[in-house]
Design an enzyme around this catalytic site. Structure first.
Site, PDB file in Angstrom:
ATOM      1  N   ASP A 149       0.835  -1.204   0.000  1.00  0.00           N
ATOM      2  CA  ASP A 149       0.000   0.000   0.000  1.00  0.00           C
ATOM      3  C   ASP A 149       0.865   1.247   0.000  1.00  0.00           C
ATOM      4  O   ASP A 149       2.037   1.193   0.370  1.00  0.00           O
ATOM      5  CB  ASP A 149      -0.847   0.028   1.276  1.00  0.00           C
ATOM      6  CG  ASP A 149      -1.957  -1.003   1.228  1.00  0.00           C
ATOM      7  OD1 ASP A 149      -2.202  -1.555   0.142  1.00  0.00           O
ATOM      8  OD2 ASP A 149      -2.567  -1.244   2.279  1.00  0.00           O
TER       9      ASP A 149
ATOM     10  N   LYS B 180      -1.397   5.360  -5.481  1.00  0.00           N
ATOM     11  CA  LYS B 180      -1.753   6.467  -4.595  1.00  0.00           C
ATOM     12  C   LYS B 180      -3.239   6.482  -4.334  1.00  0.00           C
ATOM     13  O   LYS B 180      -4.030   6.143  -5.219  1.00  0.00           O
ATOM     14  CB  LYS B 180      -1.348   7.790  -5.251  1.00  0.00           C
ATOM     15  CG  LYS B 180       0.105   8.121  -5.007  1.00  0.00           C
ATOM     16  CD  LYS B 180       0.419   9.528  -5.487  1.00  0.00           C
ATOM     17  CE  LYS B 180       1.901   9.772  -5.379  1.00  0.00           C
ATOM     18  NZ  LYS B 180       2.342  10.853  -6.235  1.00  0.00           N
TER      19      LYS B 180
ATOM     20  N   MET C 138      -7.536   8.855  10.307  1.00  0.00           N
ATOM     21  CA  MET C 138      -8.306   9.273   9.128  1.00  0.00           C
ATOM     22  C   MET C 138      -9.228  10.440   9.460  1.00  0.00           C
ATOM     23  O   MET C 138     -10.373  10.493   9.002  1.00  0.00           O
ATOM     24  CB  MET C 138      -9.129   8.074   8.592  1.00  0.00           C
ATOM     25  CG  MET C 138      -8.238   6.943   8.146  1.00  0.00           C
ATOM     26  SD  MET C 138      -9.154   5.480   7.645  1.00  0.00           S
ATOM     27  CE  MET C 138      -9.527   4.742   9.225  1.00  0.00           C
TER      28      MET C 138
HETATM   29  N1  SAH Z   1      -3.066   0.088   9.816  1.00  0.00           N
HETATM   30  C1  SAH Z   1      -2.647   1.454   9.987  1.00  0.00           C
HETATM   31  C2  SAH Z   1      -3.797   2.424   9.853  1.00  0.00           C
HETATM   32  C3  SAH Z   1      -4.405   2.435   8.500  1.00  0.00           C
HETATM   33  S1  SAH Z   1      -5.687   3.643   8.341  1.00  0.00           S
HETATM   34  C4  SAH Z   1      -1.925   1.598  11.338  1.00  0.00           C
HETATM   35  O1  SAH Z   1      -1.939   0.682  12.140  1.00  0.00           O
HETATM   36  O2  SAH Z   1      -1.297   2.631  11.542  1.00  0.00           O
HETATM   37  C5  SAH Z   1      -4.794   4.987   7.697  1.00  0.00           C
HETATM   38  C6  SAH Z   1      -4.680   6.084   8.710  1.00  0.00           C
HETATM   39  O3  SAH Z   1      -3.688   5.795   9.654  1.00  0.00           O
HETATM   40  C7  SAH Z   1      -4.294   7.413   8.139  1.00  0.00           C
HETATM   41  O4  SAH Z   1      -5.372   8.091   7.572  1.00  0.00           O
HETATM   42  C8  SAH Z   1      -3.775   8.125   9.366  1.00  0.00           C
HETATM   43  O5  SAH Z   1      -4.795   8.577  10.171  1.00  0.00           O
HETATM   44  C9  SAH Z   1      -3.087   6.990  10.085  1.00  0.00           C
HETATM   45  N2  SAH Z   1      -1.656   6.932   9.778  1.00  0.00           N
HETATM   46  C10 SAH Z   1      -0.989   5.883   9.288  1.00  0.00           C
HETATM   47  N3  SAH Z   1       0.320   6.171   9.163  1.00  0.00           N
HETATM   48  C11 SAH Z   1       0.461   7.436   9.600  1.00  0.00           C
HETATM   49  C12 SAH Z   1       1.572   8.313   9.741  1.00  0.00           C
HETATM   50  N4  SAH Z   1       2.806   7.935   9.381  1.00  0.00           N
HETATM   51  N5  SAH Z   1       1.363   9.553  10.234  1.00  0.00           N
HETATM   52  C13 SAH Z   1       0.133   9.948  10.583  1.00  0.00           C
HETATM   53  N6  SAH Z   1      -0.932   9.173  10.478  1.00  0.00           N
HETATM   54  C14 SAH Z   1      -0.789   7.934  10.004  1.00  0.00           C
END
Ligand code: SAH
Length: 502
Positions: A35, A57, A169
């Site tokens: 992803d 993207k 999100m």
């Molecule tokens: N499985 C992922 C989450 C996926 S949903 C986890 O455990 O982190 C995607 C959301 O995760 C984004 O919209 C944001 O809110 C958050 N996110 C993931 N990586 C991020 C990062 N490096 N910085 C800020 N927010 C992040």
């Protein structure tokens, strides 16, 4: 062995936060399906021969299609690593993908990842819990398009829960849900921070209160992915902001050397806070002429000297050597010469001592170093060099009576691929610095990107040169390096970058 699918958490962005299990599985993947949130640098861990499939993207590839792809590759007998941002079972539809595998009776394993939920607050200097502030935290999504009663968010209830709140999100509907929380009783003054691309060199944090944050985030152009933290703990950031306070934080720095060599330079820059773009412009392959190498290997015992003029030469030679021989003793009794400290260091990694180590690359100095060791008349030497290396060195050795075989052991060719998306990012948004570590990095970078044009397009972009030869090549393009490293090493370049950042 039956094929298997591994749902692997890639961590939140910083490549160093991948688990050991995740790294191990990437190393033996046949297919990697990843992803946009997964750091593409991690793809370097997989075999170069693996198939890499990007979801694109904004999740360009629909979920149904990606699930079908995972299943198809697994049924074709491949070892599939499905690399997902953060933790696979947190808001990433990992649960749905695993269900589809279970339905198809395809064996799978789930490798947890470091979730953005905990990692991003760490890197923003905001402890999720703290004895003086709270004893719980709650996580929810700020993207509620759910008309489904069962999964819809209840802001009236969320507003009442004590403790820190983490919102994933939450960028697009930031104004709506912050207002909903205030409407249901949270103090408008509650501290809140929103962090874009946490744990990476592009991390950006905006802090405010429940009522001010939406306008601040718009003003600062905060876009997804971003994570929001609500609660008193946000105030601790003032004291604990270790990540953003590093000296090169916020600077985008391009590295132009080959990826295999970029490692420690890139790591040091990243540790100082830089957003490192590794844009290698050359790569190494096998030379056009292979017969000469085979002859040389068959006659290894007849040489008095093996002469290496670059670390690349050492790597290329031993790759070929170990494919043919199982025993290091087949190298024979030749003495070993290495030009330059990096070449010698590469040989020492193989526990081979260097008998002669000329410090300078000029033919005259090299011949001088040999003559100091012995008279080289009738001495048989094997030079293991790049395909296009110039004839000066072999000729100078021959003039002194040496019998020289000049073997092209590797070839450099332009890098044209962009697995990590680094060159795309460079072309889209420029950089603060482009570092050049040799004349050839300037030449190859220019061939790929047209350096003067790029500098014109991004006027803030500065050039850093490792030494006089490199500077000359930059100047030949009508440009000027912002500085030339005092010590002609990557550490010298880092010293210059730190000085400029003061
Ligand atoms: N499985 C992922 C989450 C996926 S949903 C986890 O455990 O982190 C995607 C959301 O995760 C984004 O919209 C944001 O809110 C958050 N996110 C993931 N990586 C991020 C990062 N490096 N910085 C800020 N927010 C992040």
């Amino acid at each position: 062995m039956k094929s298997k699918v591994y749902l692997v958490g890639a961590g939140p962005g910083d490549a160093g936060l991948l688990t050991l299990r995740g790294a191990e599985l990437l190393q033996r993947a046949d297919v990697v399906i990843y992803d946009a949130l997964a750091n593409p640098e991690l793809l370097r861990l997989a075999p170069a021969s693996a198939e890499f499939i990007s979801r694109g993207k904004n999740m360009a590839m629909p979920q149904a299609e990606i699930t079908a792809l995972i299943i198809a590759r697994a049924q074709a007998g491949k070892t599939v690593v499905r690399l997902k941002g953060g933790d696979p079972f947190v808001f990433g539809r990992g649960g749905e993908e695993a269900e589809a595998l279970a339905a198809e009776k395809i064996p799978f394993e789930i490798v947890p990842g470091v979730s953005s939920i905990t990692a991003v607050p760490n890197y923003a200097g905001i402890p999720l819990t703290h004895r003086s502030h709270c004893s719980s935290f709650t996580v929810f999504t700020g993207h509620s398009d759910s008309a489904d009663e069962a999964t819809a968010l209840r802001y009236d209830q969320i507003a009442k829960i004590p403790g820190t709140k983490v919102v994933l999100m939450g960028t697009e509907q930031l104004e709506d849900w912050t207002a909903a929380l205030v409407k249901h009783g949270m103090s408008p003054q509650t501290p809140i921070a929103i962090i874009h691309r946490g744990t990476t060199g592009r991390q950006k944090t905006v802090a405010g209160t429940l009522t001010t944050i939406a306008a601040l985030a718009t003003k600062e152009k905060i876009v997804p992915p971003a994570l929001t933290i609500i609660g008193d703990v946000v105030k601790l950031r003032g004291k604990l902001n270790w990540f953003e306070n590093r000296p090169l934080f916020g600077q985008r720095i391009v590295i132009t050397r080959r990826s295999e060599q970029a490692g420690s330079f890139a790591k040091k820059l990243a540790e100082l806070g830089a957003d490192v773009l590794a844009v290698p412009t050359i790569k190494i392959t096998t030379p056009t002429q292979k017969d000469a190498i085979i002859d040389c290997l068959l006659e290894l015992n007849s040489y008095d000297w093996l002469v290496f003029t670059s670390a690349n030469g050492v790597t290329a030679f031993f790759d070929i050597f170990f494919r043919r021989f199982q025993d290091l003793r087949d190298l024979g009794g030749a003495r070993i010469a290495a030009v330059g400290p990096a070449t010698a260091a590469k040989l020492r990694e193989l526990h081979l001592q260097v008998d002669v180590q000329p410090e300078e690359f000029t033919a005259k100095k090299i011949v001088g170093a040999f003559k100091k060791y012995q008279d080289i008349e009738n001495v048989k030497m094997c030079l293991l060099r790049a395909e296009v290396a110039n004839r000066e060195l072999p000729e100078a050795l021959q003039e002194e009576g040496a019998i020289v075989d000049d073997i092209a052991i590797y070839k450099t060719i332009p890098e044209t691929e962009d697995h990590t998306g680094a060159s795309e990012r460079l072309l889209e948004s420029g950089a603060d610095w482009v570092t050049f570590t040799s004349s050839s990095t300037v030449e190859h970078f220019h061939a790929r990107f047209d350096l003067p044009k790029l500098v014109k397009q991004f006027p803030q972009m500065k050039l850093a040169s490792i030494g006089p030869e490199t500077s000359k090549t930059i100047e030949a393009l009508g440009l000027k390096p912002a500085f030339e490293a005092k010590e002609h090493t990557t550490d010298g370049l880092i010293a210059g970058l730190l000085k400029a950042a003061k």
